[in-house]
Design an enzyme around this catalytic site. Structure first.
Site, PDB file in Angstrom:
ATOM      1  N   GLU A   7      36.037  32.759  33.705  1.00 21.54           N
ATOM      2  CA  GLU A   7      37.140  31.877  33.306  1.00 21.54           C
ATOM      3  C   GLU A   7      36.718  30.419  33.250  1.00 21.54           C
ATOM      4  OE1 GLU A   7      41.164  31.987  34.886  1.00 21.54           O
ATOM      5  OE2 GLU A   7      40.783  34.028  35.565  1.00 21.54           O
ATOM      6  N   ASP A  79      39.328  35.984  36.983  1.00 20.56           N
ATOM      7  CA  ASP A  79      39.770  35.977  38.379  1.00 20.56           C
ATOM      8  C   ASP A  79      40.456  37.294  38.745  1.00 20.56           C
ATOM      9  OD1 ASP A  79      38.773  33.461  38.750  1.00 20.56           O
ATOM     10  OD2 ASP A  79      40.675  32.423  38.463  1.00 20.56           O
ATOM     11  N   ASP A  81      43.189  38.668  39.666  1.00 17.12           N
ATOM     12  CA  ASP A  81      44.646  38.723  39.794  1.00 17.12           C
ATOM     13  C   ASP A  81      45.240  39.082  38.432  1.00 17.12           C
ATOM     14  OD1 ASP A  81      44.323  36.375  38.350  1.00 17.12           O
ATOM     15  OD2 ASP A  81      44.989  35.054  39.960  1.00 17.12           O
ATOM     16  N   GLU A  83      46.824  37.247  36.283  1.00 17.06           N
ATOM     17  CA  GLU A  83      46.498  36.254  35.259  1.00 17.06           C
ATOM     18  C   GLU A  83      45.096  36.495  34.717  1.00 17.06           C
ATOM     19  OE1 GLU A  83      48.434  32.966  33.365  1.00 17.06           O
ATOM     20  OE2 GLU A  83      49.129  34.216  35.021  1.00 17.06           O
ATOM     21  N   TYR A 287      38.475  33.723  46.992  1.00 14.81           N
ATOM     22  CA  TYR A 287      39.493  33.412  45.983  1.00 14.81           C
ATOM     23  C   TYR A 287      40.758  32.864  46.631  1.00 14.81           C
ATOM     24  CZ  TYR A 287      42.164  33.884  41.691  1.00 14.81           C
ATOM     25  OH  TYR A 287      42.916  33.632  40.572  1.00 14.81           O
ATOM     26  N   ARG A 289      43.948  32.447  45.462  1.00 12.11           N
ATOM     27  CA  ARG A 289      45.307  32.900  45.131  1.00 12.11           C
ATOM     28  C   ARG A 289      45.497  34.292  45.718  1.00 12.11           C
ATOM     29  NH1 ARG A 289      44.010  30.171  40.233  1.00 12.11           N
ATOM     30  NH2 ARG A 289      45.259  28.289  40.018  1.00 12.11           N
ATOM     31  N   HIS A 331      43.259  41.152  47.167  1.00  7.52           N
ATOM     32  CA  HIS A 331      42.168  40.366  47.742  1.00  7.52           C
ATOM     33  C   HIS A 331      42.497  39.901  49.155  1.00  7.52           C
ATOM     34  CE1 HIS A 331      43.485  39.333  43.735  1.00  7.52           C
ATOM     35  NE2 HIS A 331      44.059  38.256  44.198  1.00  7.52           N
TER      36      HIS A 331
END
Length: 662
Positions: A7, A79, A81, A83, A287, A289, A331
């Site tokens: 990303e 990432d 997640d 998103e 990570y 989030r 996570h």
């Protein structure tokens, strides 16, 4: 050559260094496609979004397409997640990739990246659908509600699926504060001198509850407190020694990190996430989030070993924390990737945030802090047939445990309990009071939300998810619905007007409804329900509510039947140029205008003659400029293009000429 797409450009150099020759690492720079800017981009019955490349995405996709052509295989390392899964799907779709390898890692270390590449998987379509559902739900509310809302209350206003409930919290708190009435009440504190020259002075507080009248919450009669404060002899009824323990706070989740950084480092959630992103991309932390408070078993073992080597008291059994209801991501909690690294980050904010993350991670595997607590119950002399009682409580830290590495839980914005060295006392003994004083208390209004406490309130109600808290705050602040006053969030008049217009008319303002929608998105992610079912439910609800809302707020133009809309413009700094009136939404075909009468259309305004056209030309479209003036309330004096509303060019008046125009 193998191609790995990540990303963020910040990850490229580090990961390229891990993989070496035979690999090419490129970045998508976040999302490359989104819903269209000037169109809703989604419609019933299937609610399939229409995507277009973003302005930045066009060039990124062109560069990536060229890289794909020369690649033997492609791996997507967005990432870990929803998103990230959605970005990976957009790349797969836009670049027409066939079976790309989807990999995830929660830390940017050589070991984690190479292990992920050994175990690629297919894209998780359920996660993609859940993210798409969130984006579409937000678009439905924004597009369907914002225009009628603006028409009803004037100005350009917006509604949001999670933005509006967050705003409601701030507005309701503001009104609680406004309605609050202070109560002055009284207490008594007795102060005792040092005992046997060993114990320093200590205090006891009057237990006034038994002296309250029916329905009384506080002692309001100061004279009673004055008489009790005059007490100079008390008897010891009991003295008890106990022990209490304080467990360390769990490792950081996204929410608790934002709260702690706000309280301890004075960082906004947005600044916190930016600093955490840089730490993550540099390989310093996992990570950022996540809503899991637990860390991996491998990391726990490393942390416990580091603590033992530092001669710190490691808890006998590794700690695990219960995740909050609705926690969704797989996570682990936010932790350092290398626990032995004491300092990391380039800026002061990054360094301070890293230190906070590291110390909290270390503390999580240490023993409880243990306090010795002594509580004494004292009885005073008779006052009109009643014997006042007092309590003295003291607390002493006897085994620091996790407090060896951090003093307190930074997510709590409160003060530590003060020490009160109560001596060992024998029941039945008499004590001489060194002095007594009346303590005046004033009840306090509930505090305004800070960014930290609003995040905590949103999380507690299940509104939003870890990746959305910073954006929610940015929205309500950026739109002027809330302002910051000494780090506290205060609702503005616009914010209150928006909540008043929506409240009771739209279900998405209700906290329970908003939480249920978040649960629906979780169900999509887990494959327990379908995307279309959730979208249809929300769309049907909005359509019904909009019909009722417009029936209650829309006034048809008496000339053409189209809805009237309120047009508001605040005065400029000089106090001029403001106006508030109602005009037909069919303008310029229908020029009918009406005065504002308490938020409703009033009497018809007189039709003003169009100003004559001048010889000055509009630099944008070439049409003549017109000198527009008005005296009295709402006065103005400026030059505007005669092509309005298609051309909105204006100039200040300069002695009868448009300033700066030819």
């Amino acid at each position: 050559m193998k191609l790995l797409i990540v990303e963020s450009p910040g990850k490229v150099k580090k990961i390229q260094g891990f993989l070496g020759s035979g690999w090419r690492v490129e970045a998508s720079v976040g999302h490359v496609r989104d819903l269209p800017l000037y169109d809703m981009g989604v419609s019933p019955p299937n609610f399939r979004p229409s995507y277009a490349p973003t302005e930045r995405g066009k060039s990124v996709l062109a560069k990536l397409a060229s890289a794909v052509k020369s690649a033997d295989s492609v791996f997507l390392a967005m990432d870990p997640d929803r998103e990230g899964e959605a970005i990976a799907w957009h790349l797969e779709d836009a670049l027409r990739l066939e079976n790309p390898g989807r990999i995830t890692f929660s830390e940017i270390t050589e070991k984690a990246v190479k292990m992920a590449l050994e175990h690629p998987r297919a894209l998780d379509r359920n996660l993609v659908a859940a993210q798409e559902g969130r984006r579409v739900l937000d678009r439905l509310v924004g597009y369907m509600v914002s225009v009628p809302l603006s028409r009803a209350i004037g100005g350009k206003k917006s509604a949001g699926r999670v933005q509006s409930p967050a705003l409601r919290l701030v507005v309701e708190r503001e009104r609680e504060i406004r309605a609050f009435k202070m109560t002055t009440h009284y207490g008594v504190e007795l102060v005792f001198d040092a005992l046997d020259n060993i114990t320093p002075g200590w205090k006891a507080n009057w237990l006034a509850k038994a002296w309250l009248g029916p329905g009384q919450e506080y002692l309001l009669e100061k004279e009673k407190a004055v008489r009790v404060a005059a007490m100079r002899r008390v008897k010891v009824l009991a003295c008890q020694d106990t022990e209490t323990k304080a467990v360390p706070p769990a490792p950081f989740t996204t929410s608790t990190l934002q709260q702690a950084a706000s309280n301890s480092l004075k960082l906004s959630p947005k600044k916190t996430m930016e600093a955490a992103q840089r730490l993550y991309e540099a390989g310093h932390i996992t990570y950022m989030r996540t809503d899991s408070p637990n860390i991996s078993e491998e990391a726990v073992a490393e942390i416990r070993e580091y603590c033992r080597n530092s001669n710190w008291p490691v808890v006998a059994t590794p700690r695990r924390w219960k995740s909050k209801a609705g926690a969704q991501e797989a996570h682990e909690a936010i932790r350092p990737t290398h626990i032995e690294v004491e300092e990391a980050g380039d800026t002061d904010s990054e360094k301070a945030l890293y230190t906070m993350i590291r110390l909290r991670t270390l503390a999580s595997q240490l023993e409880d802090a243990v306090f010795a607590v002594r509580t004494a119950l004292l009885q005073g002399e008779d006052i009109e047939g009643r014997m006042p009682e007092f309590e003295a409580k003291g607390r002493t830290l006897v085994r620091p445990g996790w407090k060896m590495v951090m003093a307190a839980d930074q997510t709590e914005d409160g003060e530590e309990e003060a020490d009160n060295p109560v001596p060992q006392l024998n029941a039945g003994s008499l004590l001489t009071v060194g002095g007594g004083k009346v303590v005046t208390h004033k009840t306090k209004a509930p505090p305004r939300y800070t960014e930290a406490t609003l995040v905590k309130a949103l999380e507690g109600r299940g509104i939003g998810r870890p990746s959305t808290y910073a954006a929610i705050l940015e929205n309500i602040l950026g739109r002027g619905y809330v302002r910051l006053e000494k780090r506290a969030l205060a609702a503005t008049a616009d914010g209150e007007a928006v909540v008043d217009a929506l409240m009771g008319r739209f279900a998405f303002l209700e906290f329970s409804f908003t939480k249920e929608l978040e649960d629906d998105l979780d169900a999509i992610a887990e494959g327990r329900t379908g995307y279309i079912d959730v979208m249809r439910k929300m769309h049907h609800c909005l359509e019904q509510e909009l019909g009722l809302f417009q029936a209650a707020t829309v006034t048809p133009c008496p000339d053409c039947g189209k809805p009237l809309r309120r047009i508001v413009r605040a005065p400029g700094k000089n106090g001029q140029g403001g106006y508030d009136f109602w005009g037909c939404s069919g303008y310029p075909d229908c020029p009918a205008t009406f005065a504002d009468n308490g938020g409703k259309p009033g009497h018809r305004l007189e039709k003003r003659e169009k100003p004559p056209l001048s010889t000055h030309k509009c630099p944008e479209c070439g049409k003549p400029l017109a000198h527009r003036t008005k005296d009295g309330p709402g006065a103005y004096n400026f030059w505007g293009c005669s092509g309005f509303p298609n051309c909105k060019v204006t100039f200040q008046d300069d002695n009868g000429k448009p300033e700066g125009a030819e």
